[in-house]
Scaffold this active site. Sequence first.
Site, mmCIF file in Angstrom:
data_model
loop_
_atom_site.group_PDB
_atom_site.id
_atom_site.type_symbol
_atom_site.label_atom_id
_atom_site.label_comp_id
_atom_site.label_asym_id
_atom_site.label_seq_id
_atom_site.Cartn_x
_atom_site.Cartn_y
_atom_site.Cartn_z
ATOM 1 N N HIS A 50 -1.715 3.941 -7.705
ATOM 2 C CA HIS A 50 -0.400 3.859 -8.336
ATOM 3 C C HIS A 50 -0.294 2.541 -9.076
ATOM 4 C CE1 HIS A 50 -0.395 2.441 -4.137
ATOM 5 N NE2 HIS A 50 0.110 1.360 -4.690
ATOM 6 N N ASP B 211 -7.957 0.495 -2.275
ATOM 7 C CA ASP B 211 -6.717 0.858 -1.602
ATOM 8 C C ASP B 211 -6.531 2.379 -1.586
ATOM 9 O OD1 ASP B 211 -4.168 -0.180 -0.510
ATOM 10 O OD2 ASP B 211 -3.262 0.789 -2.252
ATOM 11 N N GLU C 212 -10.484 1.829 2.031
ATOM 12 C CA GLU C 212 -9.415 2.028 3.006
ATOM 13 C C GLU C 212 -9.170 3.537 3.064
ATOM 14 O OE1 GLU C 212 -4.706 1.316 3.881
ATOM 15 O OE2 GLU C 212 -5.438 1.832 1.905
HETATM 16 C C1 NOJ Z 1 -2.353 0.213 1.678
HETATM 17 C C2 NOJ Z 1 -2.082 -1.243 1.758
HETATM 18 O O1 NOJ Z 1 -2.851 -1.803 2.791
HETATM 19 C C3 NOJ Z 1 -0.597 -1.408 1.977
HETATM 20 O O2 NOJ Z 1 -0.259 -2.738 2.253
HETATM 21 C C4 NOJ Z 1 0.139 -0.890 0.775
HETATM 22 O O3 NOJ Z 1 1.526 -0.915 1.003
HETATM 23 C C5 NOJ Z 1 -0.274 0.542 0.448
HETATM 24 N N1 NOJ Z 1 -1.690 0.767 0.526
HETATM 25 C C6 NOJ Z 1 0.162 0.908 -0.950
HETATM 26 O O4 NOJ Z 1 -0.643 0.255 -1.897
#
Ligand code: NOJ
Length: 566
Positions: A116, A213, A255
Site C-alpha cells: 500500500h 512488509d 514478513e
Molecule cells: C506490518 C508492519 O510490521 C506494521 O507495523 C504495519 O503497520 C503493517 N505491516 C502495515 O504496513
Amino acid sequence: MLELSGSRATELMINDLWYKNAIFYCLSVGTYMDANADGVGDFRGLMRRLDYLHGLGITAIWLMPFQASPGRDNGYDISDYYNVNPAFGTLGDFVEFTHGAKQRGIRVIIDLVVNHTSDQHPWFQEARRDPKSKYRDWYVWSKTKPPQAGEGMVFPGVQKTTWTRDAVAKAYYFHRFYDFQPDLNTSNPEVQAEILKIMGFWIQLGVSGFRMDAVPFVIGTKGADVRTPREQYDMLRSLREFLQWRVGDSIILAEANVLPNTDLQYFGDDGDRMHMMFNFQVNQNLFYALAAQNTQPLVKAMEKTKPRPYSGQWGIFLRNHDELDLGRLSDKQRETVFAAFGPNKDDQLYDRGIRRRLAPMLGGDRRRLELAYSLMFTLPGTPVVRYGDELGMGDDLSLPERTCGRTPMQWSTEPQGGFTKSDKPVVPVISGGPYGYEHINAAEQRRDPNSFLNWMERIIRMRKEVPEIGWGDFEALDTRDAAVLALRYDWRNNSVLFLHNFASEPREVGFGVGLKDGRGDLLVSLLSSDHSRADGRHRHTVCLEGYGYRWYRVGGLDYLLKRTEF
Ligand code: NOJ
C-alpha cells in the site's frame, strides 16, 4: 533441510550466504539518536552510534521505514518511495550512513512497503481525481461497497472496514490496513515494474536487501469480487531474480505470518523465492512455552518449520515493533500467554496479541530475560534483536496502540536519556519507574560488567562463533521433561548442544546426545566451566537452575581443527 541439487556446492560459499550466520538489529531512525536537536532521530545521529552497534557485535541493521511519509503508521504509509523523510535527513545523509555501516562490516536492509501507499501519495491523489489517469488502476476500486467490506481487517477494534468510500473518486477503495493506506493493485504489471524500480534505487544506494512488509497481502489477488485471495507466488521469483541480477548477495526477508504448509511456497522449492522469513510459528509457540513451562508445542513448531531449501533461512525474533501476535495459538494457549505476560486489557491489542516490550512482560526478571534471549540466539535460524532490548528497555502504556514499545533509545542519565537536546522528543522518552532512562540506559550498563548489555555483547560474540546453528540441522533430544528443551545441531563434522529450563524450579535432566561411538561423551560448556561427562551408558545428567541454560560444544574445543569442508 531439503536436499536439493546444488546445495553441496552452495555449502562451500559460507561467506556469500552471509545472512545464515548474521546478527540482525532492528531500529527506527526517528527514535534512535537526534543530532539535529529537533526531537526526532536522524541519520546524522544514527551514524554517530554506528560504533556502539559495531561494539555490540551485530552484523546487519534492519532499518524501519524512513522514506517521505505523513507518519500515521510509523512510516509504513509512504508518500514518496524515492526520498528520505526530511525530518530524518537527506538522501546524502542516507548514503553516508550506509557507507559508514559498510566500513564497519555492518550490512543494512530496509523495509520494502509496497502492499500500500499513503493516501497522500501523488499516485493515489491522481488516481482518485482522474478516472482516466494511468494511476487509477494502480489501486483497487469498486463502485459499490463490496459485501466483504467488514472482513479481513488487520487491526480489528481500531480499523472498521477494508473498503472505504472516497468522495473525490466517488468509489470505494480497498485497504487491508488503515484507511489512509490504500492497497496498490499489485497484479498490475506497471505497479510490479515500479516495485522493482524502488528496489533497484535503494540497492544502488548501498543497502543489502529488504525486509518485505506484508508479503501474503502483496501477492494476494485483490478486488471487489475476491472473497478469498489467491497468492500469486510467481511474483516472489521475479523480485528475487531482479534483486540478484542487480546485486548478487542482497536478500529479501519476508514478513509472512503463514501456516507451515505454505512456507515452501515462500522460500521456493529450489530456493528461488524469499531468502529469509520471520518464523512466526516458532515465535508464538516460544511465548507459549515460556508461559506454560511446556516445550512440546514449541518443538512441534520447530519440526513443522524445518523443511526449507538450503539457502533459505528463518529470522528468529522475540518481540518486534508490532504487537506480539498470538493469533496462531489455540484459544486456550493464547489465554495462558495473556495470563502470564499481559493479563490486563490494556496490555493486549487487536484481540490477538500483547503490545508490551519483552522486559516488562517478564517482570524484569533477569533470569527469564537471559533464558529468552539465549533461546533466540540458539533456535534454528538467524537472530533479530530489537533496539533497546539489549538494555531491557520497557514500554509506555499511556501511548496508543503499538507506539508504547517504540519509545526513544535510552543512552544515558542525561535529560531525555541522551536521545535529544530538545525537550520535546517526538515520542516521549520513558522516565521514572523501573524502566525510566534514569535506571535503564546504555552508559551505565557499559560501566557494569554484570549488566544485561554486557551479557548481550558476550552472547552475541559467542553466537557468531557457533555457525552450526545458522547452517546446520537440529535434532530435539528427549529429556523426559517437557520443561527442558535440549537441541543438538550438526554441521561440518561438528556438533553443539543447548539446554534450556523453562521451569522456575531447578531441574535435573538425563539425556543422550544421540551420536555414535561415544562421540557425545564430553560436553564442553561455552559460557561457564561446568562441563559434562557421560556415564558408562553414554548418558549425561545435568542440573539446571530455574530458568537455567547451557551452551555446549560436543567433543571438545578442537572443533575447528576437525571441521570438514562439507
Ligand atoms: C506490518 C508492519 O510490521 C506494521 O507495523 C504495519 O503497520 C503493517 N505491516 C502495515 O504496513
